[in-house]
Structures are given as C-alpha cells and as structure tokens.
Motif scaffolding. Structure first.
Motif, PDB file in Angstrom:
ATOM      1  N   THR A   3      -0.034  29.864 -20.165  1.00  0.00           N
ATOM      2  CA  THR A   3      -0.383  30.214 -21.552  1.00  0.00           C
ATOM      3  C   THR A   3      -1.869  29.981 -21.800  1.00  0.00           C
ATOM      4  O   THR A   3      -2.545  29.293 -21.034  1.00  0.00           O
ATOM      5  N   HIS A   4      -2.338  30.543 -22.892  1.00  0.00           N
ATOM      6  CA  HIS A   4      -3.736  30.341 -23.293  1.00  0.00           C
ATOM      7  C   HIS A   4      -4.023  28.875 -23.582  1.00  0.00           C
ATOM      8  O   HIS A   4      -5.092  28.371 -23.318  1.00  0.00           O
ATOM      9  N   ARG A   5      -3.030  28.211 -24.158  1.00  0.00           N
ATOM     10  CA  ARG A   5      -3.229  26.805 -24.482  1.00  0.00           C
ATOM     11  C   ARG A   5      -3.425  25.979 -23.210  1.00  0.00           C
ATOM     12  O   ARG A   5      -4.320  25.136 -23.133  1.00  0.00           O
ATOM     13  N   GLN A   6      -2.604  26.292 -22.190  1.00  0.00           N
ATOM     14  CA  GLN A   6      -2.772  25.604 -20.904  1.00  0.00           C
ATOM     15  C   GLN A   6      -4.150  25.868 -20.325  1.00  0.00           C
ATOM     16  O   GLN A   6      -4.789  24.990 -19.751  1.00  0.00           O
ATOM     17  N   LEU A   7      -4.598  27.112 -20.510  1.00  0.00           N
ATOM     18  CA  LEU A   7      -5.910  27.477 -19.995  1.00  0.00           C
ATOM     19  C   LEU A   7      -6.992  26.611 -20.626  1.00  0.00           C
ATOM     20  O   LEU A   7      -7.846  26.035 -19.937  1.00  0.00           O
ATOM     21  N   LEU A  21      -8.330  29.638 -11.457  1.00  0.00           N
ATOM     22  CA  LEU A  21      -7.149  29.611 -12.331  1.00  0.00           C
ATOM     23  C   LEU A  21      -6.546  31.004 -12.364  1.00  0.00           C
ATOM     24  O   LEU A  21      -7.261  31.995 -12.542  1.00  0.00           O
ATOM     25  N   ILE A  22      -5.236  31.055 -12.190  1.00  0.00           N
ATOM     26  CA  ILE A  22      -4.568  32.360 -12.176  1.00  0.00           C
ATOM     27  C   ILE A  22      -3.616  32.457 -13.358  1.00  0.00           C
ATOM     28  O   ILE A  22      -2.749  31.606 -13.559  1.00  0.00           O
ATOM     29  N   MET A  23      -3.839  33.487 -14.175  1.00  0.00           N
ATOM     30  CA  MET A  23      -2.913  33.728 -15.283  1.00  0.00           C
ATOM     31  C   MET A  23      -1.736  34.487 -14.710  1.00  0.00           C
ATOM     32  O   MET A  23      -1.887  35.559 -14.116  1.00  0.00           O
TER      33      MET A  23
END
Lengths: 447, 347
Positions: free
Chosen positions: A421-425, A387-389
């Motif tokens: 976003t953090h939520r998506q994470l 996963l890439i932020m």
C-alpha cells in the motif's frame, strides 16, 4: 457564436468595466478592475472565497452602489440606468430562492416580468406570452399551478431560471446556479445555459463553485485573486497549474479529458496520506520506473510529501509523462512505441546511481520496456534499496513470454522489498532500518 | 390571467357580506328595530337613494338611534378593521413573516403611552370636542414609529431585524413608563386599562370623517406597491435583481402601514389580532398574491371588526365587553392553530 473571442472590438462589447474599485468600509474588496465582455460570450469567474466574485456581480447588477470607476452595459453607463432598466438588461440566477409565502410556479415566473410592467398597469398579454414560452423552455408548463414551496430542489431552481429568462435580458449572470444540486440537474442546467448562449446569443457570465464545470463550458475564464483580475482569457491560456496554485494556494493537477479533449482540474494528492507525519525528513532521492501511467500516483504522492524524485524510461504520450511535466519531475523519454534504446537505458542508470532508492510500480512488461526491469536488477547490484509495488500477479503483467516474470522473481530473491500500500511505502521511506529487517517486521505485521 | 377578475369577484362577495352585517348590526341594540326597517332607514339616509324608499311611516326615534348612534360606530369599526388588516398585510409582507402584525414595531405601546398622558390632561383640562386621549395617542404612535424607524435606518436602508428589535425595546420602555405614571394616578387606572383593551364606544361621525379619508388615501397609495411587495417576499437581494427599488419601496410601505395603524389605534385603542389574523384567513382563501390579498383583506378586516364589535354589544347586553377581548378570545385559538400549522411546515 459562443466562442467570439476572435472578434474583440469595442463595438461588440456588451459589458465594459473600467478601473472599478469598491470597499466595504476600510476593507478594499475590488481593486482597479477593468475588463470587456463581448456579446454572445460565456465567461466564468473563478477565484477562492473572498476574491470578490460576488461583489463584482452585485455591482454589475446594481445591487451594490457607490463604487469608483465606470461600468457600461449595452453601451450605457449603469449609474444612469434605474433598477428596472438594469433588470431588462441583466438577469441574475441565484443559488436558490426562498419565498416566504406559498406562490404558485406561474406567479413566481411572472415576477420576472416586473421590469416591463408599469406600477399603475396590469400584466399584458405579451407578458403572459413570454412566461408561457419561458416555462416551456424550462419544462415547467405542467407545474404552472403547483406551489413553488412543494417542488424539489432541482425543480425550484428551474423556476428561478425561468424567472430570470422572463426578464428577457441580453445578459445572464449565474451565481453558482447549480452548486447544491445533484449531477443530473447540473448537467441539465449547464446544457440549458449552453443552448441559451449558442442558439439565442445570450451573453453569460457565471460564478461556478466547480472549476471543471466552468472550464468545460466557458469561452473565457476570469481568475480573480484578492480583488484583482489575475488572468482573463481562453481556458487553455488561463487554466494551468501555476495560475491555479497562486490563486487558490493549493496544488492541483490539470489534465485533459481523453473523451472531450477539454481540460480538467483535480487535487494532486490523496488527502488520506497528507499528514505531517509522512513528510520527508531528509533529502531522500527516489527514482521511479514509469510506464502506462502506473508511476503517476506514486510520483504525486512522493512529490507531495517532499521527496526529490525522478522517473524513467517512459515512452512519449504515456500518462506518466504528463504527470512528470505537471510536477516538474525530471524524466527519461523514449520515442513513441519504440523499445528502450541503449542511450535511454544508460541515462536511466545514471538517475538510479544518483538516487537513494528505486521504486518499481505495478507496470506491465513487454519486450519494449524489458530493459527497465534489467535496470532494477542493476540497481540492486549497486546496493540501492529497491521497493516493488505489487498487487496483481506478475504472470498477468508479463507480455514477454515468461522472460520478465523470471527476472522479476530473481529480483525478489536478491533482496527487493515488496510494498502493498501507499502507506507502507511512506512508512518504508521513513525508516532507516535495512530492508531485510524491515521486511521481516512487515511479514510479522501481516500475520 | 384572470387575476383582476378574481379580485373583483372576491371584493364583490366581501362587500355583500359586509352590507348584510351592517344591516344586522344596525338593527341590534337596546331599541329594537326590525331588519327590514333598518334597511329602509339606511337606504333613506343615503343621498340619492332616499327617493327609492318610503320613509313616511318610520319611527323618528329609530332613525335618530341608527343614524347618530349605531351607524357612526358601525362605520368607524369597519374603517378601524380595514386599517388594522391592511397594515397587517403590509407588515407581514415586509417582514417576510406571517407572525407580524400592525403593532410589531411599537405603535401600540406608543399609543398607550400617549393615551395615558392624554387621560391625565383630560382629568384636569376641560372637555374638548375630539378627546385629548385620541390626539395624544396618535402623537405617541407616530413618534414611536418614527423613532424606531430612525434608529434602524442606516443611509436609507432599513434592517428588518433592527427594526423589530428596536420596536420591542422601545415598546418595553414605553410600557414601563406608562405603568410608572399610573402608579401615581391610580384613579385613572381603570380608564387606561379600558382604553388599552380597545373599544369603539366613543364613536362619532366626526371621528369617522377624520379616519376614513386618511386611511383610504394611505391604502390607495400603498396599493400601488403590492407587485413590489410580492417580489420582496423573495428577499431584498433577489427583489433588487428583479428590478425592485427595494429600499424605496420598503420605506414607503413602512411609513404608510405605520400611519394606518397609528390612525386606527388612536381612535379605538389597542385591538389585537384583527391585523394578524385577517390576512391569514384571506391568504388561505385568495392565495398569497398581495395584489389580491391587500384589497380583500382590508374589506375582510372591516367585516371581522364589525362582527366582533357587534358581538361585544350583544353577548352581555346591556353591558358591553371591550371589543379587544372578543377579538383576542376568538383570535388566540386561531393564532395557536396557525402556530401548529407553521410547525408542520405548511407555510
């Protein structure tokens, strides 16, 4: 003057408490408390509501009676002192005061002289001299004839402090004196208290709502837990994550203010995501690439939600290292300002192999940490989810002359999933769907 | 710095006003006596000063009227006014509430109950020098005060709210008991009601000689606690932090103020509003400092009640209105004005 912790000796003690016990009916509030406070020290008492902070200072200032144990103020037993004797030795600054009649500022400050005036006599010249000085010190001179009730909250509190100063006492107890004030008054009053402490040698004992205010200014910290002293000592020795956790029952981050080098405390997690829905359901292991502090928010987010995490490769002095230490996260460290060595790179790979997925936060790339990006590609080839932020354009973060950007785009092509976003994470971590399907859904959501 | 000098200035002004009203009040009545003659008569009655005036050509009847009828009533009303206002100051300070008055903790209901029982006896027992009504109302007032105090004090601490509530509760019960007794004694109804409305018609030097020294003594004792009372207006806890022995001071002031109010009620019945309003007027003039407020309100209370009593004699002369009616008719609009001001957060 202020930091007189070094010369602990009973002759320098201005307040000593021995085996203090106190109960409200059957409810035991203070449990066998013993401590010593030295002349000229600045002590803050910290603890959650109900820990017994207010009870303790009310007993010391003799508002509450009938305690067990022994309390000595300036060497004298407080049971032998009458209320005026106490008021000449200890002045209390309360949170606020609310007179029921419209006294002037001068009349209010003059009340602080009460312990010096005989019932059958009038105020003397000396009393007026003291209140004149005190009003100057608290910048109240021009307010002398104003009605107290017409002042602003901060100005009122200045009057309360002046009232306490008029008591001309060696000890000053602060009972959350700034907790309902704006930051300008908080700073003004803290500076005043520090001045009183350092220049005039006043011994200060304070209860502060704000832990940071307390640790920034105190020479000593007393942590109270359920009516007992949990720790008592210099801030550096008392304030740490474990102690605060067991006293306040909540997770905090203890860091150092880069400017003042004083410690500061803040909550570990962003409370927005702290709902039960996002807790890790199964033991997912996540490896996070670190660097430049970019991994810290993700580290604490995932730590808080119960994921098993690791981090690498980071250089010594990186903020991400203090975060890892704070959260007890295993990490791989490289010497300061040095490129990542083969050994570190191999360790990193081992961590990746042991994880279920790898996260690449939004970090900057130079030649020194380019191999972290290489490790990401290796993770993909090991069939790990990546996963890439991404927020900022990779070109701007690329300090390798295009090399990193090229590899980054290749990683994207090879199936890494971009998270905004953090939520998506957190959503992504919960889903069992393969990344390609998840990515499609994500793209549809965006449209 | 001139707090002491200010107090003396105000006291002198108030005493001058009081003397003027005394002279006016003494000259008014069925027998017309001029202001000048009245002044001469009053001076001639003061031992030591009588040599200063020529009392040869004074009408003996005028002297008798003024010295045995008007002056006792004047001085009694002054001291009842002093008593009501000074206990009003203390109660307002103690309860930290400008709406408190000498009767908040049930003194009036206790006195009324006592008076009712006294009137019952009075109609069967023969005449006593000082009326049974007075004695019984004093007993009633004191008993109620101590009962209320006993209910609301726990280990030497007095909870103000409990004090108010138990005062209200006991007042209600005593009022009902008073009404219950009057059901069977309907021929006493008018007398009781007249007593309840308050009045100074039965004034005598004898009553004055009991009231004045007692009230003066109690005011002097409580006067030493006015600095403490100032600080108590910040709240009990803050007062203790500043060195005030809050519980002890409150106890002393509660007892003295209740005694002062009980004394006043027993000689004059229930005269409302003087104790509530005088401290307010004076607070507007001299400020909230109890050290100044206490003595000035006391004298002002004397002025207010003397003026009201004189009005009550004049308005419907030769008939008299109970003075309680005058104080209430003037007092209620003022009270409402205060309420509106309080709502606008001036206090």
């Amino acid at each position: 003057m202020g930091n007189s912790i070094s010369n602990i000796g009973t002759n320098n003690s201005i307040l000593s408490v021995r085996n203090l016990n106190f109960s409200y009916g059957d409810n035991k509030v203070l449990n066998n408390i013993s401590f010593n406070i030295n002349k000229g020290s600045f002590t803050s008492i910290l603890g959650p509501n109900g820990a017994g902070k207010s009870t303790l200072i009310n007993i010391i200032s003799k508002i509450l009676g009938k305690f067990e144990g022994e309390i000595k103020v300036t060497g004298e037993n407080i049971t032998a002192l009458n209320s005026k004797d106490i008021a000449r030795r200890i002045a209390v600054v309360p949170q606020s005061t609310n007179p029921s009649f419209g006294f002037t500022v001068e009349e209010m400050v003059l009340m602080g002289r009460y312990p010096y005036i005989s019932r059958f006599k009038r105020e003397t010249k000396e009393d007026f001299e003291v209140i004149r000085e005190v009003m100057e010190k608290t910048e109240l001179t021009q307010f002398a004839d104003r009605k107290f009730n017409e002042l602003s909250g901060g100005e009122k509190q200045r009057v309360v402090i002046a009232q306490a100063l008029a008591q001309d006492s060696p000890i000053m107890i602060l009972d959350e004196p700034t907790s309902h004030l704006d930051i300008n008054f908080q700073i003004e009053f803290m500076n005043l208290f520090l001045k009183l402490n350092r220049r005039e040698g006043k011994t200060i004992i304070g209860i502060f709502h704000d832990i940071n205010l307390a640790i920034q200014n105190s020479s000593l910290i007393m942590l109270l837990k359920e009516g007992s002293i949990f720790r008592f000592g210099e801030p550096e020795k008392v304030i740490n994550r474990q102690n605060l956790n067991s006293v306040f029952h909540s997770d905090v981050f203890v860091g150092k203010n880069p400017v003042t080098q004083r410690m500061y405390v803040s909550p570990v997690f962003d409370p927005y995501y702290s709902t039960q829905d996002y807790q890790a359901v199964k033991p997912v292991k996540v490896h996070i690439i670190g660097g430049g502090g970019a991994a810290s928010p993700i580290l604490s987010l995932l730590h808080h939600h119960g994921y098993r995490i690791s981090c690498g490769v980071i250089n010594t002095f990186d903020t991400d290292i203090s975060t890892c230490e704070m959260l007890d996260v295993p990490y791989i460290v490289e010497a300061p300002f040095s490129p990542i060595s083969i050994i570190s790179r191999n360790k990193n790979l081992e961590f990746i192999k042991a994880s279920d997925l790898v996260i690449l936060p939004e970090i900057e790339f130079g030649n020194g940490n380019f191999s972290n990006l290489v490790s990401i590609r290796e993770a993909l080839s090991l069939n790990k989810r990546v996963l890439i932020m991404e927020g900022k354009n990779i070109e701007k973060r690329d300090h390798t002359g295009g090399k990193a950007g090229k590899l980054y785009r290749k990683i994207l092509e090879e199936g890494a999933c971009v998270i905004k976003t953090h939520r998506q994470l957190l959503d992504n971590l919960k889903t069992d769907k393969p990344d390609n399907i998840y990515r499609k859904e994500l793209n549809q959501q965006r449209i | 710095m001139g707090a002491g000098r200010r107090t003396i200035k105000f006291i002198i002004i108030l005493i001058v006003i009081l003397i003027l009203i005394i002279i006016i009040a003494a000259s008014i009545g069925a027998a017309k006596v001029s202001l000048k003659e009245t002044s001469i008569i009053i001076i001639s009655l003061i031992p030591g000063l009588n040599a200063l005036v020529d009392s040869e050509d004074l009408n003996l009847q005028d002297i008798a009227v003024i010295s045995t009828i008007r002056l006792p009533r004047i001085f009694l009303s002054i001291f009842v006014g002093i008593a009501l206002a000074s206990s009003g100051v203390i109660f307002q300070g103690l309860f930290r509430n400008p709406m408190a008055d000498p009767f908040v903790i049930g003194v009036s209901a206790g006195a009324a109950f006592g008076a009712t029982i006294g009137l019952l006896f009075n109609s069967t027992v023969s005449f006593i020098n000082i009326s049974t009504t007075t004695i019984f109302s004093l007993i009633g007032a004191l008993a109620t005060t101590f009962l209320v105090y006993a209910i609301s004090s726990i280990r030497g601490k007095v909870a103000v709210i409990t004090l108010l509530l138990s005062g209200i509760a006991l007042s209600a019960m005593l009022s009902s008991m008073t009404s219950f007794i009057l059901m069977f004694q309907s021929h006493d109804l008018a007398r009781v009601i007249f007593w309840l409305m308050g009045g100074l018609t039965s004034a005598s030097w004898y009553k004055f000689s009991i009231l004045a020294p007692t009230v003066t003594l109690l005011i002097m004792v409580s006067g030493f606690y006015m600095r403490d009372l100032n600080i108590i207006s910040l709240g009990d806890e803050r007062a203790s932090q500043l060195g005030v022995q809050t519980d002890k001071v409150k106890r002393i002031l509660l007892v003295t103020a209740s005694l002062i109010a009980a004394m006043a009620v027993s000689v004059s019945g229930i005269i409302g509003f003087v104790g509530l309003i005088t401290p307010h007027i004076m607070r507007l003039i001299v400020g909230p400092d109890q050290k100044i407020l206490y003595p000035t309100s006391a004298i002002a209370g004397g002025i207010v009640l003397l003026a009201s009593d004189t009005l009550s004699r004049v308005v419907l002369a030769p008939r008299e209105i109970p003075v309680g009616i005058i104080t209430s008719i003037v007092g209620v609009p003022f009270f409402l004005y205060l309420l509106i001001r309080t709502k606008r957060k001036v206090f």
